[in-house]
Design an enzyme around this catalytic site. Structure first.
Site, short mmCIF file in Angstrom:
data_model
loop_
_atom_site.label_atom_id
_atom_site.label_comp_id
_atom_site.label_asym_id
_atom_site.label_seq_id
_atom_site.Cartn_x
_atom_site.Cartn_y
_atom_site.Cartn_z
N GLU A 166 0.80 -1.24 0.00
CA GLU A 166 0.00 0.00 0.00
C GLU A 166 0.83 1.29 0.00
O GLU A 166 0.57 2.20 0.79
CB GLU A 166 -0.97 -0.02 1.19
CG GLU A 166 -1.87 -1.24 1.19
CD GLU A 166 -2.71 -1.41 2.45
OE1 GLU A 166 -2.71 -0.50 3.29
OE2 GLU A 166 -3.36 -2.45 2.60
N GLU A 273 -6.12 -10.93 -0.85
CA GLU A 273 -6.91 -10.68 0.37
C GLU A 273 -8.40 -10.64 0.04
O GLU A 273 -9.12 -9.72 0.41
CB GLU A 273 -6.48 -9.36 1.02
CG GLU A 273 -4.99 -9.26 1.28
CD GLU A 273 -4.57 -7.99 2.01
OE1 GLU A 273 -5.43 -7.29 2.58
OE2 GLU A 273 -3.36 -7.70 2.00
O1 9MR Z 1 -7.16 -8.13 8.87
C1 9MR Z 1 -6.19 -7.32 9.48
C2 9MR Z 1 -6.74 -6.77 10.79
O2 9MR Z 1 -6.92 -7.83 11.72
C3 9MR Z 1 -5.78 -5.74 11.36
O3 9MR Z 1 -6.35 -5.16 12.52
C4 9MR Z 1 -5.48 -4.68 10.32
C5 9MR Z 1 -4.49 -3.67 10.86
O4 9MR Z 1 -4.47 -2.55 10.12
O5 9MR Z 1 -4.95 -5.29 9.15
C6 9MR Z 1 -5.85 -6.16 8.55
O6 9MR Z 1 -5.31 -6.69 7.36
C7 9MR Z 1 -5.01 -5.75 6.33
C8 9MR Z 1 -3.85 -6.29 5.53
O7 9MR Z 1 -2.78 -6.59 6.37
C9 9MR Z 1 -3.43 -5.32 4.45
N1 9MR Z 1 -4.53 -4.96 3.60
C10 9MR Z 1 -5.74 -4.51 4.29
C11 9MR Z 1 -6.15 -5.56 5.32
C12 9MR Z 1 -7.47 -5.15 5.97
O8 9MR Z 1 -7.32 -3.95 6.65
#
Ligand code: 9MR
Length: 372
Positions: A166, A273
């Site tokens: 990102e 994802e």
């Molecule tokens: O699913 C993840 C969530 O449990 C965390 O709290 C969060 C932290 O920012 O990250 C989520 O996963 C993310 C992923 O690592 C990167 N792309 C977006 C995902 C959803 O936010």
């Protein structure tokens, strides 16, 4: 004699029921139970199908469903910089290792997620002992130490990494996201992260990973950045389309365009994802400003229909781009838990319901004409 007769009757009855239950096991199509076909089996001639997991899911019913349905894993959080490297001289391996061992034990592939991100990065990374912001040299050295240690640690487990996550901004007139990495290092941190990862494990497949990759403006920026990295000889091998979609986006055309554009650079593409929020909205169906938080949180028949359409379209496209697509990973296992919950409403973004049973969308995804 009578006793023997009785024993024979019991034996015959036992054998009869045993044969019935074993035939149910073999021919049954109920996901979540042993000896039935899973997503990974329906898609064995196309690409691996993965799921993002937390250590708590590696036991009991979740783990049975994982092993039955999937052949690839990603750690939802356990391998990110903050959780893995809470202090400069301290690594916390337990959670990530439990996922790596589980993957190895069950013969599942493992994607590494992720090495450099603006979120979930520990605060100490950007500060010196006085609490001042570190210089570019110090930060790049710390990034190098982190990436080298983590990639080497998981070298025998992880086949590929989301190296930078990102880094591109969502705003039309801003190219790079003004993260701490960017503010301190400029765009160079991106190329460096790939070089460090490649040096630590030359065999690892290295991805740039982002969301909203089907948005034409953002896609163009990602394309330009990745092209520049390739042309400069930076070891980048793939682009991850996160796939946090919703019932109203993306369109088939935009999805196809993203796959085509990134693979035209000689890169593999993965959907890293995947989930389909039942709420219309931006990335992952997140709340749009002003939208009511208390709107009904039931999984309505209308949501179900729209979600089925989106999943069906997406997997039609995925199959069509077999070869260019090298993996599809769901972000969470069943509607029992999703990162999209807890925004004032329940979401139902996955293929398994809150009882871990396949939804109608599951059958839409696995029932396809292989000849097409
Ligand atoms: O699913 C993840 C969530 O449990 C965390 O709290 C969060 C932290 O920012 O990250 C989520 O996963 C993310 C992923 O690592 C990167 N792309 C977006 C995902 C959803 O936010």
């Amino acid at each position: 004699m009578n006793t023997l007769k009785g024993t024979l009757v019991v034996l015959a009855v036992t054998l009869f029921f045993a044969s019935c239950s074993s035939s149910v096991k073999i021919t049954g199509e109920k996901p979540g139970t042993a000896n039935t076909k899973g997503l990974k089996d329906y898609y064995k001639d196309f690409f691996p199908i993965g799921v993002a997991v937390a250590p708590r899911m590696l036991h009991g019913e979740d783990s049975a469903l994982i092993v039955n349905q999937f052949n690839s894993l990603t750690a939802e959080n356990a391998m990110k910089m903050g959780p893995l490297h809470p202090r400069e001289n301290e690594y916390f391996w337990k959670d990530g290792d439990s996922i790596a061992f589980f993957a190895k034990k069950h013969g599942l592939r493992l994607r590494g997620h992720n090495l450099c991100w603006h979120a979930q990065a520990p605060n100490w990374m950007f500060k010196n002992a006085n609490g001042d912001t570190v210089t570019k040299e110090v930060l790049l050295q710390r990034l190098k130490d982190h990436i080298t240690t983590v990639v080497k640690h998981y070298k025998d487990y992880v086949y590929g990494w989301d190296v930078v996550n990102e880094a591109i901004d969502d705003r039309e007139n801003v190219f790079y996201r003004p993260s701490a990495w960017y503010r301190i290092c400029g765009e160079e941190f991106i190329a460096k992260a790939f070089e460090y990862a490649h040096a630590a494990d030359p065999k690892a497949v290295l991805f740039y990973n982002d969301y909203n990759t089907e948005n034409p403006k953002k896609r163009e920026k990602i394309y330009q950045m990745v092209k520049k990295l390739k042309e400069a000889g930076i070891p980048i091998h793939g682009v991850g389309l996160q796939g946090h979609w919703s019932v109203n986006n993306p369109s088939r055309e935009e999805l196809e365009k993203s796959i085509k554009m990134f693979s035209s650079l000689g890169l593999q593409v993965q959907v890293t994802e995947l989930d389909v929020s039942v709420y219309a909205g931006r990335q992952g169906g997140q709340l749009i400003q002003g939208q009511r938080r208390d709107s009904a949180s039931a999984f309505t028949p209308e949501m179900e229909e729209q979600q089925r359409e989106k999943y069906k379209m997406a997997f039609d496209v995925f199959r069509q781009y077999k070869g260019k697509l090298t993996g599809i990973t769901f972000w969470n296992l069943s509607d029992r838990y999703s990162w999209l919950d807890g925004r004032g409403r329940k979401n139902y973004p996955l293929l398994f319901d809150t009882n871990r049973q396949p939804k109608k969308a599951y059958w839409d995804v696995v029932r396809f004409d292989a000849a097409k």
